[in-house]
Write a protein that holds these residues in place. Structure first.
Motif, PDB file in Angstrom:
ATOM      1  N   THR A   1       0.829  -1.204   0.000  1.00  0.00           N
ATOM      2  CA  THR A   1       0.000   0.000   0.000  1.00  0.00           C
ATOM      3  C   THR A   1       0.867   1.259   0.000  1.00  0.00           C
ATOM      4  O   THR A   1       0.353   2.372   0.025  1.00  0.00           O
ATOM      5  CB  THR A   1      -0.921   0.026   1.241  1.00  0.00           C
ATOM      6  N   THR A   2       2.175   1.070  -0.047  1.00  0.00           N
ATOM      7  CA  THR A   2       3.111   2.187  -0.070  1.00  0.00           C
ATOM      8  C   THR A   2       3.273   2.692  -1.494  1.00  0.00           C
ATOM      9  O   THR A   2       3.549   1.908  -2.404  1.00  0.00           O
ATOM     10  CB  THR A   2       4.489   1.757   0.489  1.00  0.00           C
TER      11      THR A   2
ATOM     12  N   LYS B   1      11.928   6.671   1.613  1.00  0.00           N
ATOM     13  CA  LYS B   1      12.855   7.106   2.661  1.00  0.00           C
ATOM     14  C   LYS B   1      12.318   8.342   3.378  1.00  0.00           C
ATOM     15  O   LYS B   1      12.409   8.450   4.610  1.00  0.00           O
ATOM     16  CB  LYS B   1      14.236   7.397   2.048  1.00  0.00           C
ATOM     17  N   ASN B   2      11.751   9.268   2.614  1.00  0.00           N
ATOM     18  CA  ASN B   2      11.160  10.462   3.228  1.00  0.00           C
ATOM     19  C   ASN B   2       9.984  10.101   4.121  1.00  0.00           C
ATOM     20  O   ASN B   2       9.811  10.651   5.218  1.00  0.00           O
ATOM     21  CB  ASN B   2      10.711  11.439   2.143  1.00  0.00           C
ATOM     22  N   LEU B   3       9.166   9.153   3.641  1.00  0.00           N
ATOM     23  CA  LEU B   3       8.023   8.691   4.424  1.00  0.00           C
ATOM     24  C   LEU B   3       8.494   8.037   5.713  1.00  0.00           C
ATOM     25  O   LEU B   3       7.898   8.226   6.780  1.00  0.00           O
ATOM     26  CB  LEU B   3       7.201   7.689   3.597  1.00  0.00           C
ATOM     27  N   ALA B   4       9.578   7.268   5.621  1.00  0.00           N
ATOM     28  CA  ALA B   4      10.116   6.592   6.801  1.00  0.00           C
ATOM     29  C   ALA B   4      10.593   7.604   7.840  1.00  0.00           C
ATOM     30  O   ALA B   4      10.345   7.442   9.044  1.00  0.00           O
ATOM     31  CB  ALA B   4      11.264   5.674   6.392  1.00  0.00           C
TER      32      ALA B   4
ATOM     33  N   LEU C   1      18.497   1.404   3.977  1.00  0.00           N
ATOM     34  CA  LEU C   1      18.744   1.424   2.533  1.00  0.00           C
ATOM     35  C   LEU C   1      18.666   0.027   1.939  1.00  0.00           C
ATOM     36  O   LEU C   1      18.217  -0.157   0.811  1.00  0.00           O
ATOM     37  CB  LEU C   1      20.119   2.039   2.251  1.00  0.00           C
ATOM     38  N   ASN C   2      19.093  -0.978   2.689  1.00  0.00           N
ATOM     39  CA  ASN C   2      19.062  -2.349   2.184  1.00  0.00           C
ATOM     40  C   ASN C   2      17.667  -2.962   2.236  1.00  0.00           C
ATOM     41  O   ASN C   2      17.470  -4.112   1.821  1.00  0.00           O
ATOM     42  CB  ASN C   2      20.033  -3.229   2.978  1.00  0.00           C
ATOM     43  N   ASP C   3      16.698  -2.210   2.760  1.00  0.00           N
ATOM     44  CA  ASP C   3      15.316  -2.689   2.793  1.00  0.00           C
ATOM     45  C   ASP C   3      14.529  -2.204   1.582  1.00  0.00           C
ATOM     46  O   ASP C   3      13.394  -2.622   1.367  1.00  0.00           O
ATOM     47  CB  ASP C   3      14.617  -2.221   4.075  1.00  0.00           C
TER      48      ASP C   3
END
Length: 292
Positions: free
Chosen positions: A155-156, A199-202, A211-213
């Motif tokens: 859903t991302t 990344k911004n959402l995180a 980064l490895n995710d």
């Protein structure tokens, strides 16, 4: 065959505590994890995450069955059927861009003469067993990738699927691609932009996403065959392809081979010799008429 301890747990025949007790008894000798009903990757994941791993293991097993079924259905209905339709089109001479410098040579090279039938055979074989099926496969597989993995749908925004990686137990946010040469220069930027958004959402939501995710998963192929476009992505994000991707997704190091075997089973249902002979005969008649 008697049910394993994991089967009994799934069927509510034993409690989690009873299952974990057997794990404790067995874990001293990791070679015995099979008696639990787990494969090596599942066992390692369980030892790392405990009860939290069981849901992922059960879900992955269910997904593997669904993926194989969808894969066979897709190959029959999209690849094989479109291949048949495209092969039928080859009975018409206007489907080909004839090359007066090479057509006779190809016919002689293949069959020893340049009769209309030999020329038709060379033309049809080259298209039906080369560009036609390859184009059909490439065009449809990218569309299908998201569908076959719909059980992992994300859903991302900008992410195709999410899953727990069986190699490290971390949640992966994955863009799915078909093969080692199926992205272009523009795709590199698009993928990078999508990952930057995640990344911004995180950061905004204080999510533990490393980064490895953020990964690219490639349906088929080998790492050594990845194009330069994928190599550019690899400078910032992992790209997992073929067996490695499917192993991380399902926890089964043999699953990629199972996908290949599934298509071998479907392939055994098809014999195109009569179809090819019919198409060649009709194309040969058009060639003969054109040469008169």
């Amino acid at each position: 065959m008697d049910n394993t301890f994991f089967d009994k747990y799934i069927n509510n025949e034993i409690s989690y505590d009873e299952f974990d007790k057997h794990v404790s008894l067995i874990c001293e000798s990791s070679d015995n994890y099979g008696t639990l009903g787990l494969n090596e990757s599942e066992f390692i994941l369980y030892k790392r995450l405990g009860k939290d791993a069981l849901g992922s293991i059960i879900a992955a097993r269910k997904q593997k069955t669904e993926i194989i079924q969808k894969w066979k259905k897709f190959f029959r209905e999209e690849i094989a059927e479109n291949h048949r339709k495209n092969t039928l089109k080859l009975e018409h001479l206007n489907e080909f861009n004839l090359n007066p410098f090479l057509d006779n040579y190809k016919a002689n090279f293949l069959l020893g003469d340049n009769s209309p039938k030999s020329k038709a055979t060379a033309l049809v074989y080259a298209r039906a067993l080369g560009t036609s099926i390859n184009t059909t496969f490439g065009t449809n597989l990218q569309k299908f990738c998201s569908d076959i993995l719909s059980g992992y749908a994300s859903t991302t925004s900008g992410i195709d699927i999410e899953f727990e990686d069986f190699t490290d137990g971390r949640r992966k946010y994955c863009q799915i691609k078909a093969g080692p040469n199926t992205i272009n220069k523009d795709d590199v930027k698009t993928i990078s932009d999508h990952f930057a958004g995640v990344k911004n959402l995180a950061r905004t939501n204080n999510l533990n996403i490393g980064l490895n995710d953020l990964i690219v998963g490639v349906f088929y192929g080998e790492e050594k065959n990845l194009s330069n476009h994928y190599r550019k992505i690899q400078k910032d994000y992992p790209v997992y392809i073929g067996q490695d991707f499917w192993y991380r997704l399902t926890g089964d190091c043999n699953f990629y081979k199972e996908l290949t075997t599934a298509i071998d089973e479907v392939a055994s249902e098809y014999d195109g010799r009569e179809l090819l002979e019919t198409v060649i005969k009709r194309l040969s008649a058009e060639i003969e008429k054109a040469e008169d």
